[in-house]
Design a protein around this motif. Structure first.
Motif, PDB file in Angstrom:
ATOM      1  N   ALA A  26     -31.663  10.657  12.628  1.00  0.00           N
ATOM      2  CA  ALA A  26     -30.880   9.661  12.187  1.00  0.00           C
ATOM      3  C   ALA A  26     -30.099   9.083  13.565  1.00  0.00           C
ATOM      4  O   ALA A  26     -29.565   9.943  14.031  1.00  0.00           O
ATOM      5  N   ARG A  27     -30.143   7.927  13.648  1.00  0.00           N
ATOM      6  CA  ARG A  27     -29.526   7.383  14.951  1.00  0.00           C
ATOM      7  C   ARG A  27     -28.472   5.996  14.493  1.00  0.00           C
ATOM      8  O   ARG A  27     -29.027   5.453  13.450  1.00  0.00           O
ATOM      9  N   ASP A  28     -27.584   6.061  15.058  1.00  0.00           N
ATOM     10  CA  ASP A  28     -26.528   5.023  14.816  1.00  0.00           C
ATOM     11  C   ASP A  28     -26.022   4.249  16.104  1.00  0.00           C
ATOM     12  O   ASP A  28     -26.241   4.677  17.251  1.00  0.00           O
ATOM     13  N   ALA A  29     -25.604   2.945  15.792  1.00  0.00           N
ATOM     14  CA  ALA A  29     -25.374   1.814  16.993  1.00  0.00           C
ATOM     15  C   ALA A  29     -24.021   2.205  17.339  1.00  0.00           C
ATOM     16  O   ALA A  29     -23.086   2.235  16.360  1.00  0.00           O
ATOM     17  N   GLY A 178     -28.696  -4.345  20.584  1.00  0.00           N
ATOM     18  CA  GLY A 178     -27.653  -3.039  20.979  1.00  0.00           C
ATOM     19  C   GLY A 178     -28.598  -1.843  20.528  1.00  0.00           C
ATOM     20  O   GLY A 178     -28.362  -0.789  21.260  1.00  0.00           O
ATOM     21  N   VAL A 179     -29.570  -1.872  19.615  1.00  0.00           N
ATOM     22  CA  VAL A 179     -30.347  -0.619  19.336  1.00  0.00           C
ATOM     23  C   VAL A 179     -31.176  -0.613  20.353  1.00  0.00           C
ATOM     24  O   VAL A 179     -31.655   0.892  20.729  1.00  0.00           O
ATOM     25  N   LEU A 180     -31.948  -1.467  20.825  1.00  0.00           N
ATOM     26  CA  LEU A 180     -32.945  -1.327  21.976  1.00  0.00           C
ATOM     27  C   LEU A 180     -32.314  -0.759  23.056  1.00  0.00           C
ATOM     28  O   LEU A 180     -33.105  -0.209  24.065  1.00  0.00           O
ATOM     29  N   ASP A 181     -30.813  -0.852  23.522  1.00  0.00           N
ATOM     30  CA  ASP A 181     -30.211  -0.240  24.775  1.00  0.00           C
ATOM     31  C   ASP A 181     -29.863   1.087  24.408  1.00  0.00           C
ATOM     32  O   ASP A 181     -29.163   1.748  23.504  1.00  0.00           O
ATOM     33  N   ARG A 182     -30.698   2.150  25.296  1.00  0.00           N
ATOM     34  CA  ARG A 182     -30.614   3.473  25.018  1.00  0.00           C
ATOM     35  C   ARG A 182     -29.201   3.941  25.026  1.00  0.00           C
ATOM     36  O   ARG A 182     -28.705   5.083  24.642  1.00  0.00           O
TER      37      ARG A 182
END
Length: 293
Positions: A26-29, A178-182
């Motif tokens: 699970a990932r969050d911005a 924003g999500v594409l920026d690691r």
């Protein structure tokens, strides 16, 4: 019919991205974790969030019909972010046009997959689409603001009997970039989805964003936290609720405490030691086993 044609025209400009499955982290911005973008209440909120702090400005506006997108609705965006990051890291192309089944989203976020769960998901998508945001975050120049909705458009595909086959949605450029920026995405504990209170969900996200895994932890003045939450409750009630959360210690991976410096109440949080077995259980969506003796 007109709405379908409008969605089709928008979709023509984008390639369709199909999720990579449910067994992923699970990932969050981080921007969504750090700033007040969502209602923390389950009851309908129509009063705007008008937040300003330094160069950061955020205006969140809701419609009377649907109300403001809530922190539970944001689970859909966590699912989207998780799918995009997983695909990107695996070398697969991604897109702002995303296809999913209701079951995939509900199962990933720990929701019931029955009829009631599907109805709540539809309502969440409507709130995400109808909530309007204007923010200076990640904009060049203090006076520039980007305006968008969490979901530009969405549509549901049904079979002949009216059963849901799948959902297609278009997320905005601001969120997608924003999500594409690691550097702007963090993994979160799957146990986050088990948190039932809006305030404790918000608190976990801000603790995860600022505290990370730093040995020394982090701390916030309660009044500062109140401002950053965007909550409608007065400071006195907010402080009371924070004290209750500290008493219960519900946040996965962190120990909370209160201290008083110069007469001001501060919340401190430090990471707990990571148990490998518990971490494995959390990755597959199971709560850690309670240890005896």
């Amino acid at each position: 019919m007109r709405a379908r044609r409008t969605f089709a025209r928008a979709a023509e400009q984008l390639d369709l991205f199909v999720g990579v499955g449910g067994d992923i982290a699970a990932r969050d911005a981080q921007d969504l974790m750090a700033w007040p973008f969502f209602s923390l209440a389950k009851s309908k909120r129509v009063k705007p969030i008008d937040f300003r702090m330094g160069a950061v400005s955020i205006l969140v506006e809701a419609t009377a019909e649907h109300g403001m997108a809530t922190i539970w609705d944001a689970d859909v965006l966590i699912w989207v972010a998780s799918q995009i990051v997983e695909a990107r890291d695996g070398g697969r192309p991604t897109s702002r046009l995303i296809a999913a089944t209701p079951h995939e989203i509900l199962a990933f976020t720990g929701r019931g997959t029955g009829k009631a769960g599907y109805e709540r998901l539809r309502a969440a998508l409507d709130r995400l689409q109808s909530t309007s945001i204007a923010t200076s975050i990640r904009q060049c120049g203090a006076r520039r603001r980007h305006r968008f909705s969490w979901i530009n458009e969405w549509r549901e595909r049904l079979d002949e009997d009216g059963r849901a086959l799948g959902i297609e949605m278009i997320v905005p450029d601001w969120f997608y970039e924003g999500v594409l920026d690691r550097a702007l995405v963090l993994t979160i504990d799957p146990a986050y989805f088990l948190l039932t209170g809006g305030l404790e969900r918000w608190l976990y996200r801000i603790v995860r964003k600022h505290g990370g895994r730093q040995k020394g932890g982090w701390s916030f003045d309660i009044a500062h936290l109140h401002l950053k939450s965007g909550a409608l409750s007065p400071l006195k009630r907010f402080a009371f609720d924070i004290r209750e959360i500290v008493r219960r210690q519900p946040l996965p991976g962190y120990r909370l405490a209160l201290d008083h410096e110069l007469g001001r109440e501060r919340l401190t949080f430090t990471p707990l030691p990571v148990d490998p077995f518990d971490a494995a259980m959390r990755r597959i969506g199971m709560a850690p086993v309670e240890k005896c003796g």
